[in-house]
Each structure stands twice: as structure tokens, then as C-alpha cells.
Design a protein around this motif. Structure first.
Motif, PDB file in Angstrom:
ATOM      1  N   GLY A   1       0.509  -1.291  -0.114  1.00 30.06           N
ATOM      2  CA  GLY A   1       0.125  -0.057  -0.042  1.00 30.06           C
ATOM      3  C   GLY A   1       0.847   1.300   0.176  1.00 30.06           C
ATOM      4  O   GLY A   1       0.744   2.217  -0.837  1.00 30.06           O
ATOM      5  N   ILE A   2       1.981   1.284   0.813  1.00 30.01           N
ATOM      6  CA  ILE A   2       2.872   2.520   1.122  1.00 30.01           C
ATOM      7  C   ILE A   2       3.430   2.640  -0.412  1.00 30.01           C
ATOM      8  O   ILE A   2       3.609   3.797  -1.058  1.00 30.01           O
ATOM      9  CB  ILE A   2       3.916   2.303   1.988  1.00 30.01           C
ATOM     10  CG1 ILE A   2       3.079   2.326   3.459  1.00 30.01           C
ATOM     11  CG2 ILE A   2       4.840   3.395   2.041  1.00 30.01           C
ATOM     12  CD1 ILE A   2       4.031   1.833   4.526  1.00 30.01           C
TER      13      ILE A   2
ATOM     14  N   ARG B   1       0.693   3.654  -3.156  1.00 28.91           N
ATOM     15  CA  ARG B   1       0.058   5.026  -2.875  1.00 28.91           C
ATOM     16  C   ARG B   1       1.131   6.079  -3.112  1.00 28.91           C
ATOM     17  O   ARG B   1       0.678   7.341  -3.698  1.00 28.91           O
ATOM     18  CB  ARG B   1      -0.541   5.165  -1.415  1.00 28.91           C
ATOM     19  CG  ARG B   1      -1.393   6.277  -1.094  1.00 28.91           C
ATOM     20  CD  ARG B   1      -2.565   6.522  -1.845  1.00 28.91           C
ATOM     21  NE  ARG B   1      -3.516   5.155  -2.010  1.00 28.91           N
ATOM     22  CZ  ARG B   1      -4.375   4.954  -1.165  1.00 28.91           C
ATOM     23  NH1 ARG B   1      -4.613   5.957  -0.212  1.00 28.91           N
ATOM     24  NH2 ARG B   1      -5.095   3.901  -0.972  1.00 28.91           N
ATOM     25  N   ASN B   2       2.395   5.989  -2.593  1.00 29.89           N
ATOM     26  CA  ASN B   2       3.317   7.161  -2.779  1.00 29.89           C
ATOM     27  C   ASN B   2       4.152   7.004  -4.125  1.00 29.89           C
ATOM     28  O   ASN B   2       5.035   7.989  -4.075  1.00 29.89           O
ATOM     29  CB  ASN B   2       4.093   7.192  -1.452  1.00 29.89           C
ATOM     30  CG  ASN B   2       3.370   7.207  -0.074  1.00 29.89           C
ATOM     31  OD1 ASN B   2       2.707   8.280  -0.063  1.00 29.89           O
ATOM     32  ND2 ASN B   2       3.200   6.451   0.583  1.00 29.89           N
TER      33      ASN B   2
END
Lengths: 133, 110
Positions: A50-51, A54-55
Motif C-alpha cells: 500500500g505504501i 500510494r506514494n
């Protein structure tokens, strides 16, 4: 470089640094928790992904090879994953979904050996590893 | 192999909270005060804390004040003792993946 741009770049670097640190921390935790709570380490793998998504920051290679590409399981060598070196390729098979991941290494040397096999074919002294083993 | 993870009081709210030891100091729900244990999961509005009886409790971030213990290993380089940081839960209100992005917003509005 304008001032605004420079500031943006600085922030981006800070974000990248923090994101990689968080990924490593989660990876460490996933490793710790795997023995007693495997479901937690799976959740931490989800968070790592996810990290990273998303980034828009790359997952470090060492972490990538401990996560199944197909079912996103956390892989522990000897417990739910098999690591084998085969003809210049690292083959990781996942024990959860049964699928394989292939990572080539030493590509130049592998290419050379391929050329050597071609030479042997021309000479008529072909080397067949499948027959020997 | 492992990159040097450094959790500072200044970047704690953008950093990973999972794995840190937490204590609830103040809350709008008084029965939550005093709960302590390691954080094992995080959602947008809640922290999942493992209490001493191997029980997992969901604690809302909103309206709660936490004290996080950062182990000496993860603290500032050269520091030998643990760091304790008091944080307003309202600052943590966001999905764990999005918390890094809140750096931008804070800087923008001063």
C-alpha cells in the motif's frame, strides 16, 4: 531551478526516505511475527504494498523477493518457500499458491554459456543436463 | 541490508506506528485510559492494541491522547534510552498509507 520546484523536490525526497524506512520496519515486523501470527505478517505485506503504491515509491529488491508476486504471501525460506538456482535463474516457488517467480542473475555469463551450447551443437558434442541427472 | 530506521519525535506521526509500545493517557471514553501494549494494526480511525492478557483492543484515534515508546534501537542515533512521545490522536487520523502524504498539507498551511 525555481524555489518552488526545489521545495517540492525536497519534500519528495523526505517522503521517499520515510516511505522506505517504513517499508523496512514493516518487513522486520513481518519477519518477527511470522512464527506465531502469520496472518499479521500477511497484513504487514499488504501495508508495504500500500505504501509503495500510494506514494509511488519502489519496494526495495530485498523485500520484493520475500513477497510472492502472485498471492502476496510473506515468504520464509524453508517454511513456505523454496529457493533454487537453476541455469542462471533464481527460482522461488511459493508454498501457499504453488506458483513460481524467476529472477535471472549473471545474465552476461548465462548468455556466454548459451553461446557455448550452440558451439557444442555445431560440433555434435551436445551437453544435456536433463539426461545426466 | 536493513536500512537505518530512525523514528524521531518530529517524524513519528508520519512514521510506522505498528510495533511501537503505546499507552492511552487521555480519552473521551474514560474506560480506555490506562490501556497499554504494542500496536499490532492500524486503520483509518482505529489502533489495534494487544493488551497484556493477549487480548486485542480497538482504540479510536479521535479524541484520544497516546504516549508512544520508541525503543533506543530505533531512536535518534547515539541515544541509549527509549524516547517517549505524547501525541494527540487527531493528528494520526488517516489511512496508514496516506499519513506520509500529510507532510505536504502541514507544510502548505504553515
Amino acid at each position: 531551478m525555481s524555489k518552488v520546484f526545489r521545495k517540492k523536490k525536497k519534500q519528495k525526497n523526505l517522503m521517499r526516505e520515510l516511505a522506505t524506512q517504513r517499508m523496512w520496519r514493516l518487513f522486520e515486523l513481518a519477519e518477527q511475527e511470522f512464527g506465531e501470527h502469520p496472518e499479521r505478517s500477511e497484513r504487514y505485506v499488504r501495508l508495504i504494498r500500500g505504501i509503495s503504491m500510494r506514494n509511488r515509491i519502489r519496494t526495495p529488491g530485498e523485500i520484493k523477493r520475500r513477497i510472492c508476486k502472485h498471492c502476496y504471501a510473506f515468504l520464509v525460506p524453508g517454511r513456505n518457500a523454496r529457493y533454487r538456482l537453476k541455469d542462471g535463474v533464481l527460482v522461488i516457488s511459493c508454498g501457499t499458491c504453488g506458483k513460481e517467480m524467476r529472477y535471472p542473475y549473471r545474465s552476461k555469463i548465462a548468455k556466454k554459456s548459451g553461446e557455448r551450447i550452440l558451439e557444442r551443437k555445431e560440433k555434435g558434442t551436445e551437453f544435456r543436463p536433463s539426461q545426466e541427472t | 541490508m536493513i536500512s537505518d530506521v530512525e523514528i524521531l519525535p518530529s517524524n513519528l506521526i508520519y512514521h510506522e506506528l505498528i510495533g511501537l509500545f503505546v499507552k492511552v493517557v487521555d480519552s473521551t471514553n474514560p474506560s480506555l485510559i490506562g490501556i497499554r501494549g504494542p500496536v499490532i494494526d492500524e486503520t483509518k480511525n482505529m489502533l489495534l492494541v494487544e493488551t497484556s492478557q493477549a487480548r486485542e483492543l480497538m482504540i479510536p484515534k479521535a479524541g484520544t491522547e497516546f504516549i508512544f515508546r520508541i525503543p533506543a534501537k530505533l531512536s535518534e542515533k547515539g541515544r541509549r534510552s527509549d524516547t517517549f512521545v505524547k501525541v494527540q490522536g487527531n493528528l494520526l487520523l488517516s489511512q496508514p498509507e496516506n499519513r506520509i502524504k500529510s507532510i505536504k498539507k502541514l507544510r502548505k498551511w504553515g
